[in-house]
Design an enzyme around this catalytic site. Structure first.
Site, PDB file in Angstrom:
ATOM      1  CG  LEU A   6      -1.921  -1.084   1.375  1.00  0.00           C
ATOM      2  CD1 LEU A   6      -2.607  -1.021   2.731  1.00  0.00           C
ATOM      3  CD2 LEU A   6      -2.955  -0.976   0.273  1.00  0.00           C
ATOM      4  CB  THR A   8      -1.283   4.939   2.817  1.00  0.00           C
ATOM      5  OG1 THR A   8      -1.964   3.681   2.849  1.00  0.00           O
ATOM      6  CG2 THR A   8      -1.933   5.856   1.795  1.00  0.00           C
ATOM      7  CB  CYS A   9       1.919   0.456   4.010  1.00  0.00           C
ATOM      8  SG  CYS A   9       2.829  -0.677   5.069  1.00  0.00           S
ATOM      9  CG  ASP A  10       4.471   4.822   8.062  1.00  0.00           C
ATOM     10  OD1 ASP A  10       4.263   5.620   7.117  1.00  0.00           O
ATOM     11  OD2 ASP A  10       4.113   5.047   9.229  1.00  0.00           O
ATOM     12  NE  ARG A  13       4.973   6.263   3.533  1.00  0.00           N
ATOM     13  CZ  ARG A  13       3.862   6.893   3.876  1.00  0.00           C
ATOM     14  NH1 ARG A  13       3.159   7.531   2.972  1.00  0.00           N
ATOM     15  NH2 ARG A  13       3.458   6.899   5.123  1.00  0.00           N
TER      16      ARG A  13
END
Length: 104
Positions: A6, A8-10, A13
């Site tokens: 995702l 938005t997933c830290d 990233r």
């Protein structure tokens, strides 16, 4: 190398920053191809299903009892992430063990 996760997933990233050559696929927007999901499940088993996620907690018992591949097809955010495919070999998560294998 393809990384499924995702945007938005830290954790995703962090993994993508360490693996800039990886092609990123956002599972919420694009999903995971069925053949990839089947192969990953064969290799990783139930570890592929994230039973600690918010999505999992929002499911009723009847839905949770469905086969894992059906759940992942309907709810791609249930997949533990990132799922990294390196020429058909799968790595799950971004723990020290995965980092050591992929970064050397």
């Amino acid at each position: 190398m393809i990384m499924y996760g995702l945007k938005t997933c830290d954790t995703c990233r962090k993994a993508l920053k360490s693996l800039p050559e990886a092609q990123f696929v956002d599972v919420r927007a694009e999903g995971v191809p069925g053949d990839v999901l089947n192969s990953a499940y064969e290799a990783l088993g139930d570890a592929l299903l994230n039973t600690r996620s918010t999505t999992w907690r929002g499911l009723d018992e009847a839905t949770r009892a469905r086969p894992p591949l059906d759940l992942l097809a309907d709810h791609p955010t249930l997949m533990k992430r990132p799922l990294i495919d390196v020429d058909g070999r799968f790595y799950l998560g971004w723990g020290k063990d995965v980092q050591a294998q992929l970064l050397g």
